[in-house]
Design a protein around this motif. Sequence first.
Motif, PDB file in Angstrom:
ATOM      1  N   GLU A  31       0.825  -1.216   0.000  1.00 19.03           N
ATOM      2  CA  GLU A  31       0.000   0.000   0.000  1.00 19.03           C
ATOM      3  C   GLU A  31       0.852   1.254   0.000  1.00 19.03           C
ATOM      4  OE1 GLU A  31      -3.048  -0.203  -0.562  1.00 19.03           O
ATOM      5  OE2 GLU A  31      -3.336  -2.343  -0.221  1.00 19.03           O
ATOM      6  N   PHE A  35       0.636   4.547  -2.421  1.00 11.99           N
ATOM      7  CA  PHE A  35       0.630   5.881  -1.820  1.00 11.99           C
ATOM      8  C   PHE A  35       1.727   6.757  -2.430  1.00 11.99           C
ATOM      9  CE2 PHE A  35       2.589   8.664   1.333  1.00 11.99           C
ATOM     10  CZ  PHE A  35       1.520   9.402   1.807  1.00 11.99           C
ATOM     11  N   VAL A  45      -3.874  11.607  -1.130  1.00 10.01           N
ATOM     12  CA  VAL A  45      -4.297  10.320  -0.571  1.00 10.01           C
ATOM     13  C   VAL A  45      -5.034  10.630   0.726  1.00 10.01           C
ATOM     14  CG1 VAL A  45      -3.577   8.062   0.281  1.00 10.01           C
ATOM     15  CG2 VAL A  45      -2.330   9.139  -1.603  1.00 10.01           C
ATOM     16  N   SER A  47      -6.621   8.630   2.979  1.00 12.80           N
ATOM     17  CA  SER A  47      -6.360   7.805   4.163  1.00 12.80           C
ATOM     18  C   SER A  47      -5.462   6.637   3.796  1.00 12.80           C
ATOM     19  CB  SER A  47      -7.671   7.285   4.766  1.00 12.80           C
ATOM     20  OG  SER A  47      -8.335   6.422   3.869  1.00 12.80           O
ATOM     21  N   PHE A  48      -4.763   6.151   4.808  1.00 11.27           N
ATOM     22  CA  PHE A  48      -3.870   5.005   4.680  1.00 11.27           C
ATOM     23  C   PHE A  48      -4.115   4.145   5.911  1.00 11.27           C
ATOM     24  CE2 PHE A  48      -0.379   2.259   4.866  1.00 11.27           C
ATOM     25  CZ  PHE A  48       0.460   2.373   3.778  1.00 11.27           C
ATOM     26  N   THR A  64      -3.001  13.303   4.959  1.00  5.76           N
ATOM     27  CA  THR A  64      -3.479  11.924   4.916  1.00  5.76           C
ATOM     28  C   THR A  64      -3.837  11.462   6.324  1.00  5.76           C
ATOM     29  OG1 THR A  64      -2.074  11.385   3.013  1.00  5.76           O
ATOM     30  CG2 THR A  64      -2.896   9.534   4.310  1.00  5.76           C
ATOM     31  N   TRP A  66      -3.863   8.654   8.777  1.00 10.11           N
ATOM     32  CA  TRP A  66      -3.208   7.372   8.977  1.00 10.11           C
ATOM     33  C   TRP A  66      -3.997   6.578  10.015  1.00 10.11           C
ATOM     34  CZ3 TRP A  66       1.109   6.207   6.003  1.00 10.11           C
ATOM     35  CH2 TRP A  66       1.598   7.269   5.247  1.00 10.11           C
ATOM     36  N   TYR A  76      -5.406  -0.685   3.148  1.00 17.23           N
ATOM     37  CA  TYR A  76      -5.905   0.027   1.971  1.00 17.23           C
ATOM     38  C   TYR A  76      -5.448   1.480   1.994  1.00 17.23           C
ATOM     39  CZ  TYR A  76      -9.402   1.726   5.322  1.00 17.23           C
ATOM     40  OH  TYR A  76     -10.019   2.284   6.425  1.00 17.23           O
ATOM     41  N   VAL A  77      -5.490   2.101   0.809  1.00 20.15           N
ATOM     42  CA  VAL A  77      -5.283   3.542   0.686  1.00 20.15           C
ATOM     43  C   VAL A  77      -6.464   4.112  -0.090  1.00 20.15           C
ATOM     44  CG1 VAL A  77      -2.765   3.617   0.828  1.00 20.15           C
ATOM     45  CG2 VAL A  77      -3.843   3.148  -1.361  1.00 20.15           C
ATOM     46  N   GLU A  78      -6.947   5.257   0.329  1.00 18.13           N
ATOM     47  CA  GLU A  78      -8.020   5.952  -0.385  1.00 18.13           C
ATOM     48  C   GLU A  78      -7.392   7.089  -1.185  1.00 18.13           C
ATOM     49  OE1 GLU A  78     -12.040   6.426   1.602  1.00 18.13           O
ATOM     50  OE2 GLU A  78     -10.744   6.213   3.362  1.00 18.13           O
TER      51      GLU A  78
END
Length: 372
Positions: A31, A35, A45, A47-48, A64, A66, A76-78
């Motif tokens: 992920e 990112f 990005v 969220s992570f 971001t 976290w 996941y990453v958004e």
Amino acid sequence: MNLLQSIAAALTPLGLLWTLLIIGAATFLHELAHFALARWQGVAVRSFSVGMGPVLFRRLWRGTEWRLSLLPIGGYVEIDGMAAEEGPGGTYRQPTRGFAALPTWGKVAVLLAGPLMNLVLAVGLMTLTFASQGVPAPDRARIEAVLPDSRARTLGLQAGDVITAVGGQDLPETYRVNGQPHAGWESVRDLLATSGRKVLTVERGGAAREVAFDWQARVDGVQQRLGIQYGPDVRPANVPTALVTSLQTTAEAVPQILRAFGGLFTRFLTLDLSRDENVSGPIGTAEIVSRAAALSPWALVQVAILLNLSLAFFNLIPIPGLDGGRILLTLVGALRGRPLTLAQEQAINLTGFAFVMLLMVFVVVRDVSRFF
């Protein structure tokens, strides 16, 4: 013993801990690559997350959020512009900014980064292993163990001895059995398939000697055993040699991995719950890690290599919902000259995601079924 007791007996606390660490590291770096390639191209990005499900901890840093989530199964990453965006009146529309605004090569780079990271990690760990432990020597068979009260013991064979020749003939690099290629060290087993006078050339401490003996392959119809456990010998290697060997090993592993996935899909479609040694579910993986943890740190490294290779190639399978599926849809949109409509993309991704979830459930069920 009930089901939970059977599963618990196959695992160890240390094995479970190492399983979480190995899978967690592989997922985190996967992920992180997505990112990094998104941020490198100026895409935000949102969220992570390490882990899935309910969020246990969150912190906003450099734009971001976290997260640490409850279930230690993936992450996941958004990425901004990858999912549909909300329009007026609560409707949703195709995104036009962020990831969606990238050129085709930029989108593919973001999607490809995760699997490539796992592949690079696997090759890096293999290179470290080969540079530290040596590269396989397929034309030399090292005796790893001599069983007590065996014929090998009476012949004076010892663990650490290296078999270099059989019947005066050096072991080959490779040979074929029924058209299938095998490493030369495996030819030692063919020596014992027939009766007669046998001669092994054995190296010990840099000195070679011959071990000759009369052999009867079968006694009362039972195949006899010499009583040795053996594998390929190793040769010291520098880093460039270790890297080349790692790349060759990876290339040789690709067909085996693809066949394993093909077998898994076939078993899934036919609902075949019989055990398959080539693919393990979460319990099987934890069991393998438990055994590796009891052996040596290098055994754990081998498991990490296999897991990262599997994760890399599985994510590249062109199934919607996986990175390979997203890459395929991106390329289809580029060939059409316009992206798929939101409805088309959502329907395809939902179908692919459902397939992957059902496949995961099947793997878990098959994993558990072997304890019944």
